[in-house]
Design an enzyme around this catalytic site. Structure first.
Site, short mmCIF file in Angstrom:
data_model
loop_
_atom_site.label_atom_id
_atom_site.label_comp_id
_atom_site.label_asym_id
_atom_site.label_seq_id
_atom_site.Cartn_x
_atom_site.Cartn_y
_atom_site.Cartn_z
N CYS A 2 0.88 -1.17 0.00
CA CYS A 2 0.00 0.00 0.00
C CYS A 2 0.91 1.22 0.00
O CYS A 2 1.44 1.60 1.04
CB CYS A 2 -0.92 0.00 1.22
N GLU A 105 -4.04 1.26 -6.25
CA GLU A 105 -3.16 0.20 -6.72
C GLU A 105 -3.09 0.32 -8.24
O GLU A 105 -3.97 0.96 -8.85
CB GLU A 105 -3.67 -1.17 -6.28
#
Length: 229
Positions: A2, A105
């Site tokens: 992340c 992402e």
């Protein structure tokens, strides 16, 4: 992993979700948070939990070198977080929650990467499992509070986009995570229905760009839709 996320939060909502104490304050929205910048972190305090700004990228208390020599510590792997020297002390006694409105992402090949935004279908912020530390800068003698986000294996739905994802806790489990005796039991992939996704502007590919611009998380109309392989 992340490596980029958003926080457009209200103190009142976090107060309801996490039993916050302290003086309410206005929270500036951030739509392109990158490592080493400041993020809002929830940690235990006497009589409840407090919301504290911290550096995103954990600095262990024993670190003696300049910050620019610190390796990447904005994520900690769930499988080894209790063992790695960088994180094991914090995992034992300084667990926290990093509230996130969503995270990014990317898919595709290097040089032609497509950004995707992930958020909660019910609109509530995610409660990301994290760790925090306090470090004293040997040059300035200033105290720096810092945090990391724990990442683990992706659930089946998320694996279409990436093989890793942040550990997303149920808000009912946040106190068990921060002060409970069995934190390992909570380091598991989120349920399949906990996330939704859409493609967003490639402007987010550059860290720091448009951090105050809410249009970064708006769905991008694409000629070709992403399909899970």
């Amino acid at each position: 992993m992340c490596g980029r996320f958003t926080q457009h939060l209200s103190w009142e909502a976090l107060h309801r979700l996490a039993d916050l104490i302290g003086q309410p304050r206005n929270l500036a929205p951030h739509y392109n948070i990158a490592p080493t910048t400041r993020v809002e972190v929830i940690r235990p305090a006497g009589g409840g939990n407090e919301l504290v700004p911290m550096r995103w990228g954990l600095v262990p208390s024993w670190w003696k070198k300049p910050l620019n020599e610190l390796p990447s510590t904005f994520n900690a792997r769930a499988e080894t977080v209790g063992e790695k020297p960088m994180f094991r002390s914090a995992f034992k006694s300084r667990r926290c929650i990093i509230p996130a409105s969503g995270f990014y992402e990317w898919t595709g090949k290097r040089g032609a990467r497509t950004p995707h935004y992930f958020s909660s279908p019910d609109g509530r912020p995610f409660a990301l499992a994290g760790l925090w530390e306090s470090w004293r800068d040997p040059e300035s003698d200033a105290t720096v509070d810092s945090a990391t986000i724990i990442v683990g294996a992706a659930n089946q739905w998320m694996s279409c986009f990436h093989n890793r994802m942040p550990v997303i806790l149920d808000w009912r489990d946040v106190n068990a995570w921060m002060v409970g005796d069995d934190p390992d039991s909570l380091l598991r992939p989120a349920a399949e229905n906990r996330l939704q996704e859409w493609i967003v502007s490639p402007r987010v590919n550059r860290s720091g760009v448009g951090d105050a611009d809410s249009s970064l998380i708006e769905p991008l109309m694409c000629d070709v839709m992403f399909e899970c392989a």
